[in-house]
Design an enzyme around this catalytic site. Structure first.
Site, PDB file in Angstrom:
ATOM      1  N   ASP A  79     -29.641  55.182 -16.787  1.00 38.35           N
ATOM      2  CA  ASP A  79     -28.746  54.131 -15.925  1.00 38.35           C
ATOM      3  C   ASP A  79     -27.883  54.809 -14.661  1.00 38.35           C
ATOM      4  O   ASP A  79     -28.000  55.894 -14.747  1.00 38.35           O
ATOM      5  CB  ASP A  79     -27.929  53.370 -16.914  1.00 38.35           C
ATOM      6  CG  ASP A  79     -27.204  54.039 -17.934  1.00 38.35           C
ATOM      7  OD1 ASP A  79     -27.116  55.286 -17.721  1.00 38.35           O
ATOM      8  OD2 ASP A  79     -26.794  53.566 -19.170  1.00 38.35           O
ATOM      9  N   ASN A 148     -19.889  49.313 -28.980  1.00 41.62           N
ATOM     10  CA  ASN A 148     -20.229  47.901 -29.075  1.00 41.62           C
ATOM     11  C   ASN A 148     -21.769  47.812 -29.652  1.00 41.62           C
ATOM     12  O   ASN A 148     -22.274  46.565 -29.552  1.00 41.62           O
ATOM     13  CB  ASN A 148     -20.067  47.062 -27.815  1.00 41.62           C
ATOM     14  CG  ASN A 148     -20.592  47.468 -26.620  1.00 41.62           C
ATOM     15  OD1 ASN A 148     -21.465  48.445 -26.824  1.00 41.62           O
ATOM     16  ND2 ASN A 148     -20.439  46.691 -25.663  1.00 41.62           N
ATOM     17  N   GLU A 155     -26.068  45.865 -22.827  1.00 44.07           N
ATOM     18  CA  GLU A 155     -24.753  45.347 -23.607  1.00 44.07           C
ATOM     19  C   GLU A 155     -25.101  44.080 -24.583  1.00 44.07           C
ATOM     20  O   GLU A 155     -26.144  43.620 -24.571  1.00 44.07           O
ATOM     21  CB  GLU A 155     -23.801  44.546 -22.619  1.00 44.07           C
ATOM     22  CG  GLU A 155     -23.222  45.777 -21.567  1.00 44.07           C
ATOM     23  CD  GLU A 155     -21.985  46.462 -22.041  1.00 44.07           C
ATOM     24  OE1 GLU A 155     -22.329  47.093 -23.158  1.00 44.07           O
ATOM     25  OE2 GLU A 155     -21.479  47.062 -21.378  1.00 44.07           O
TER      26      GLU A 155
END
Ligand code: PGA
Length: 254
Positions: A79, A148, A155
């Site tokens: 990324d 997370n 995400e």
């Protein structure tokens, strides 16, 4: 096998737990080095973040002291922040050059990081996927995990068939990244990231996690049914995936 190591199969994911983060890094570096010695032109997926830094240091040591050559290796990074060019001191391209690529014998043209300044993110995503395919696919993808449960910048909410694309970072990730920027308003809100399907295509996946802060995400990734709530849980479907953890990161596994 290292005496400090406990290995067991909870699920299809092979889980290895080490006493220290240094041992995680040594084991990860040895796994990558073995791949390169068996296949000098290996295609390796890489990650940024704090977790793999020690692994890169170990690999640099193997290059300097044990003739490990990256001259034929090709790399793809997961990324890049959207809006930062590769010269920005917080870009992931800069991170990789500084901590790894400039310290080994890899050929610059064989290193690929998504372009955070591309004119059209959709075209950049397609081009990145096409480059991976043209290289014959990724042999091993090295990953971290977000607290997370994100892998790369996939995400929570990311679907398992996602490919390289532009995404909005969650407030939690933006907050975690503020430590690297002088002003909060400088922290990028978007990124370009490979997808879960891009990672899944790799022939081998190696996820590293160290520290208590990752323990909840690790438990969910290994023990909850695969779901977009914890994108790393989709790795349960991968046929050759290993998690290398220190004791703290493994502390919530039951
Ligand atoms: P970290 O980040 O290695 O800096 O903890 C990992 C991630 O967010 O994927």
């Amino acid at each position: 096998m290292h005496p400090a190591l406990r290995a067991f199969n909870l699920m299809p994911i092979q889980t290895q737990i080490f006493d220290t983060s240094d041992q995680v890094a040594q084991s990860a570096a040895n796994t990558i080095a073995t791949l390169i010695r068996n296949k000098p032109d290996a295609v390796i997926g890489l990650a940024t973040g704090s977790t793999p830094v020690k692994t890169y240091a170990e690999l640099i040591g193997l290059h300097r002291n044990e003739n490990l050559s990256f001259a034929k290796v090709t790399t793809f990074n997961l990324d890049e922040y959207w809006g930062l060019d590769g010269d920005h001191n917080q870009s992931y391209r800069h991170f990789m050059q500084n901590l790894f690529f400039d310290r080994i014998d890899i050929r610059p043209w064989n290193t690929h990081v998504p372009n955070g300044k591309a004119v059209d993110p959709a075209l950049e995503g397609e081009a990145f996927e096409a480059k991976i395919r043209a290289c014959g696919g990724v042999d091993l993808w090295l990953l971290g995990i977000g607290s997370n449960g994100h892998i790369a910048f996939n995400e929570p909410g990311s679907p398992p068939d996602s490919r390289t694309r532009q995404i909005d970072l969650t407030p939690e990730t933006i907050h975690a990244n503020t430590r690297f920027f002088q002003n909060q308003e400088d922290v990028p809100r978007k990124a370009i990231t490979v997808g879960i399907a891009t990672i899944h295509d790799a022939r081998q996946v190696l996820l590293l996690a160290t520290g208590e802060g990752k323990s909840k995400a690790i438990k969910q990734a290994l023990q909850d049914p695969p779901s977009s709530q914890c994108p790393a849980s989709f790795l349960q479907n991968h046929p050759n995936c290993t998690f290398m953890l220190d004791k703290e990161a493994s502390s919530q596994i039951t």
